[in-house]
Structure formats: C-alpha cells, structure tokens
Design an enzyme around this catalytic site. Structure first.
Site, PDB file in Angstrom:
ATOM      1  CG  HIS A  35     -11.017 -13.908  41.106  1.00 49.02           C
ATOM      2  ND1 HIS A  35      -9.965 -14.771  41.348  1.00 49.02           N
ATOM      3  CD2 HIS A  35     -12.128 -14.587  41.456  1.00 49.02           C
ATOM      4  CE1 HIS A  35     -10.429 -15.911  41.829  1.00 49.02           C
ATOM      5  NE2 HIS A  35     -11.737 -15.834  41.904  1.00 49.02           N
ATOM      6  CG  HIS A  38      -9.123 -23.072  45.712  1.00 51.60           C
ATOM      7  ND1 HIS A  38      -9.955 -22.302  44.944  1.00 51.60           N
ATOM      8  CD2 HIS A  38      -9.858 -24.168  46.062  1.00 51.60           C
ATOM      9  CE1 HIS A  38     -11.136 -22.892  44.830  1.00 51.60           C
ATOM     10  NE2 HIS A  38     -11.105 -24.032  45.495  1.00 51.60           N
TER      11      HIS A  38
END
Length: 609
Positions: A465, A472
């Site tokens: 992606h 995160h």
C-alpha cells in the site's frame, strides 16, 4: 424503562449530531500523480503492477489507470477483474506476456485493504472526516527540486547506513564516528537551515545533533535515551515479582518479554535491480535471516524487526499494562469522576467504591486498542484514495535509473524530469563536501552493491500500500493520545523510597532514573540515576517518544519517510480526540473533562462541563 430508552436514544442522537457537525475537509494531494502521469506515473505508488525489468518503472500506464479506477469504485472485485497483477505478467523484449513460473503465480502479494477508506463507522470521526496535508512533491513552489523531499530521502538513506549502530550512540554523551558523519551530512543539506515544512528538532545552533536526529517532533522526545522506556522495561507481576528491570510485562498471569529476535547484522535486501523489480511486481519473498537468541532492542535493525511483526497497537497496550502495574496516577480530572484518579488512591480521600468498568483498568485497556481500527480506516483513505505516494524504495530506484540506466532507458523520460531527479543526485552526492570524505550516496553505494538503490531491512520491502500516511504512525497517534488522556502525563520516572520504579510526582526520597540497554550484555538493562530535573523522563515525553520510535522504526526499515510519521500521528490524535468527545456524552452523572497534551505541545480539553 421507556424513559431510559428515550435517554439512550437521545445520547446516540447527540453523538450523531456531533459527528455531523465535523466538516469533511477537502482532501488534497501534492499533484505529482497528475504531473507525471505521462511519465509512467514516475512519482506514484505502482507496486504490484507490471514493471519493466530494465528501468524498474511501470510498463503500461493503463494498468495504473485501472488500478486507480478500482480504488475509486470501492469494491474488491475490480482488483481481480480489471487490474493486472505484476506477479501474473512479465515483460519480455518490451512485450507483456503471462508469467509461467508457478512460484510467482502462487506466491503473489495482495494489495492491503484498498477499499477500507470507504467504510463507515459508528464511533469517532468518519474515515473521510480527517485528512493530511499534501506530501512533499518532487518540485517546490519555485519549481526547483524540493529541499524537504531531498532531506527526508537523505534521512532514510542515512538510517540504512546506520542500521547496525547501537541506539545508545544516538545520544550526545556517546562517541560513534559513523553517527557523527551521518549527522554532519544531514546538516550540510539546505532544508535543515531553512525548514519550510515539517520541522525537525534542532539544537541551539540550529543544527541536528545526537539528541535531536531521528527523534521525532514532539515535547520530550529529545530527553534521555533514544528508546522510550516503554520498549524496554516491564512491570510487577501478580505474585509480586518485579519485572521492571528485566523487561518482563505481566499480562494477567502471563508474561510478555520485551526482547526481540536478532535479525542478522549487515544483511540488506533489494540491492540489485533484478530483485527490486521482482519485489515491485508483488512477488512474495523469503523471510529475513535471523541469528539465534533474543535481546533488547539495541540497533535500528532491531527496532525495524519489532515494527515488522508487531500487532500495531502492541506497544501501546504494553505501555498501558506497565503503567497500570506501576500504579501510575490517572489524569487528575478523574478525581471528580466515578472511578480512579489520585483521590481514589490516597487513603484520606479514597472512596468506598471505585470505577473499574468506568475510568478503570478495563476501560483504558479496551479503549487504547479500540481506536486502532478507526485509525487504520482513515489512513487507508489517505493512502489509496488521496495521496497514492510512492515508497522510498521506489524513489531510490528512480534516482538509480537516472544515475546508471543506459541511454535507451533514460530516454523514456523527458529532459525536465531527468534534470529534476538529477538535483537529488547532486545534493546527496555533494553533501560530503562539508569537510567529510564521503557523501550520503557514496556510503549507500558501499552497501548497495555499487548502486543507489535503498538497502532494505525486509526482503519484501514495503507493504502493498502507498507510503502516505503511515498506518503504524496513525495508530501510534491514536493510541498514545488515549494514554495521555487517561494517565497523569506530568509524572516522572523514579525509583521511590521503597525501591519501586514508578511514574509519579516526585517526592522526597525519590531518585530520577532512566534505563538503556547494557552495551556489554544486550539481554540486560542498565539503570542510570539522573541528577538534573531538566533531564527527568516525563510520562508525556516517553509516550511521545514511543509514538516516534515506532513510527520512525519503519523509516529505519526503509519503508517510510519522516512526513509519513509527522502528519500521521497528528491525524491519529484527531481521531482519538473525536472518540473521547463522543464518549464524554455518555456519562450524564459526571463532569467529564479531560486535559490532553497534543503532539504539538498544546492542550485539548474534552468533555461535559
């Protein structure tokens, strides 16, 4: 009963009205997708599509168009029906043919949740009600090669160079010439002298040093050890065992070990074009190499290993367990609520009943993980539907193409684009002229088989992606904001008079302490007494540092840029605040007001008054 039903309905309506009052922003990308559409989408994420083996570029721009249409449609099926996956096709003599290798056909990587951003949610801001500013484009407003993008690509390169250096050496009292030279090379670049974008922390001379480089942007991240204490220490178990100094976290009657597997030092991936193209086609790779045993996070490679396999909210759940095990005071606002707080712990003001399910352990343990799924949906919309930014591994390959590609390969690109990318090369080759023997790219060439490809910590490189925002970092922003809302962030880490380690307000007999990994025995922690109150480790600073460590740990692996961290944690923060605002509506008997310090150092107040 009917009255309660009506009241419940009213609260839901009030939350819905709050959600409706949030203006959905205009989502704006940096324009590079359209600007370089005719140049094989040179500055866009194309991983998983068909790539040319000689250039590393997208082979057929029509594949990107179909990929984009599938994203905009919001359905999974078009990714199979219309979009040609790079593992299933290859380029031979300039022609696209079907792949015959069964290992490639069966072992392809899927794009990760490209439709998640169109999903609605029933708590917190809608996935499309939050946004991020445009990522740094290739060119700045003056039409020149963008100093901010040059600088953050240099940061990623330098982190690859330093991947096996001790994190203890990322501190001002340490001596490591490799780290010193990386900092000097970064200080030679234009952006650090005139930061017209996302700010880096600098010292009093307006330069990076070991207490500011690679540390993030929020209050407290520059204080003390590079690593947040929450990635090292443990807490007290149910049987009274003190796991703080051993890095053992009690999780009920189970135990979490803070030590990580040891990735083989000096091992880098994707340093030749053939392997790079294979990875860009989305062909699954073998797992990375490991030495035997475990140790505390000691190098950037160790931190990269942690963020390769973590459960996204893992570090923040661990931090919450540590804080609860230490008996860390809750937000002082809780003193007036139906649960915890300082007053609930003081024998003189302790109530006969406490919260538990309300403002207590289950409440915070649930909420600190619950926000992660909202963060992921919002960032997926930014990644796929808005910015679709290329990963650092791809930008490095573009740089390498312009440096070493044969004339036929380079002639695929217009002169203006070649000139602009050459600006990257000139700056990163030239930053060794500031009294240094070698440049950033000179050091990269030494570990990347003579190329300017980005040496990766993971065999598969980045996830499937786009780069911006970072999953995160968005989860970090959301989860850490919940922790800052619930706990007293003004507390500091001490060894108290009973020899217990706690985050608390300092009292007579307490000693300020900090832990770092023992450089001689990397399976042990070393305690240091702090004598200067200005160097105390505050809870706010260590939580901000935790968010930065996890986010920048992805940069250490080579899969993200600094702006991916910087803007994503702030979007995650906005999501968490929105959820807390809606939860505040559900407590009709309490004057629910929380004061939450932000990543920019401001304070947001949430709740009923």
């Amino acid at each position: 009963m009917n009255e309660r039903r009506q009241k419940s309905y009213s609260v839901r309506i009030e939350a819905a009205e709050l959600a409706r009052s949030r203006q959905h922003p205009t989502h704006q990308a940096n324009g590079d997708e359209e600007r370089y559409a005719g140049d094989r989408y040179f500055m866009s994420f194309t991983k998983g599509l068909i790539h040319n083996p000689n250039t590393g570029l997208l082979q057929d721009p029509r594949d990107f168009v179909e990929f984009r249409r599938a994203i905009d449609d919001g359905f999974i099926d078009p990714f199979t029906d219309r979009v040609r996956h790079g593992a299933k096709y290859k380029v031979v003599n300039g022609n696209i043919v079907e792949e015959e290798n069964p290992n490639f056909l069966d072992g392809f990587r899927q794009w990760e949740a490209p439709t998640a951003g169109v999903v609605h949610d029933l708590e917190g801001p809608d996935a499309q009600a939050v946004t991020m500013p445009p990522a740094p484009p290739l060119l700045d407003a003056t039409g020149n090669t963008n100093p901010e993008l040059i600088f953050e690509m240099a940061e990623v390169y330098e982190l690859a160079i330093l991947r096996d250096c001790p994190l203890n050496d990322f501190e001002c009292n340490a001596t490591n010439e490799k780290v010193n030279k990386s900092i000097a090379r970064l200080n030679c670049l234009d952006y650090i002298k005139d930061q017209n974008g996302r700010p880096r922390k600098v010292n009093g001379n307006n330069c990076l040093d070991k207490n500011t480089v690679f540390r993030g942007s929020s209050p407290g991240v520059e204080v003390g050890p590079y690593l947040s204490q929450f990635l090292l220490i443990g807490n007290k178990g149910v049987n009274g065992d003190n796991g703080v100094t051993k890095g053992k976290i009690a999780y009920g009657v189970l135990e979490i070990n803070q030590q990580v597997p040891i990735a083989t030092p000096g091992t880098n991936y994707m340093t030749d074009l053939t392997k790079y193209v294979e990875v860009q086609r989305g062909i699954r790779q073998e797992r990375e190499s490991y030495d035997t045993g475990r140790r505390f996070i000691y190098t950037p490679r160790d931190l990269a290993t942690y963020v390769h396999y973590d459960a996204l909210y893992e570090a923040y759940l661990n931090a919450c367990l540590i804080l609860l095990g230490m008996g860390t005071p809750f937000n002082p606002s809780f003193d007036h609520l139906s649960g915890g707080g300082v007053a609930a712990q003081d024998p003189k003001t302790r109530r006969h009943a406490n919260g538990f399910a309300l403002y207590g352990r289950p409440h915070i343990l649930t909420l600190v993980t619950e926000v992660a799924t909202r963060a992921l949906k919002a960032v997926r919309f930014q990644k796929f539907n808005n910015h679709i930014r290329l990963r650092p591994e791809a930008l490095a390959a573009r740089i390498e193409l312009l440096r070493s590609g044969n004339s036929i390969d380079r002639d695929l690109l217009p002169e203006a684009l070649k000139k602009n990318v050459q600006g990257f090369i000139d700056k990163l080759e030239g930053n060794g002229t500031c009294g240094l023997n070698t440049s950033t790219l000179g050091n990269i060439s030494a570990i990347a088989e003579g190329s300017y490809l980005l040496p990766m910590a993971f065999p598969e490189g980045s996830p499937m992606h786009p780069a911006y925002g970072a999953g995160h970092a968005t989860v970090a922003g959301a989860c850490v904001t919940i922790l800052k809302a619930f706990f007293d962030t003004s507390t500091v880490l001490v060894k108290d008079s009973s020899k217990e380690y706690r985050f608390k307000r300092m009292e007579e007999g307490d000693k300020l302490v900090a832990f770092r990994v023992n450089g001689c025995n990397r399976t042990a922690l070393k305690e240091r007494t702090i004598n200067n109150i200005s160097e105390a480790l505050t809870l706010e600073g260590e939580l901000n540092k935790l968010a930065a460590n996890i986010s920048i740990g992805r940069n250490m692996a080579g899969v993200h840029y600094f702006t991916d961290y910087y803007d994503s944690v702030r979007m995650g923060e906005e999501i968490a605040i929105g959820i807390l605002e809606e939860q505040a509506l559900t407590f009709p008997t309490d004057p629910f007001v929380l004061s939450v310090p932000t990543f920019d150092g401001d304070v947001v107040r949430i709740g009923r008054r």
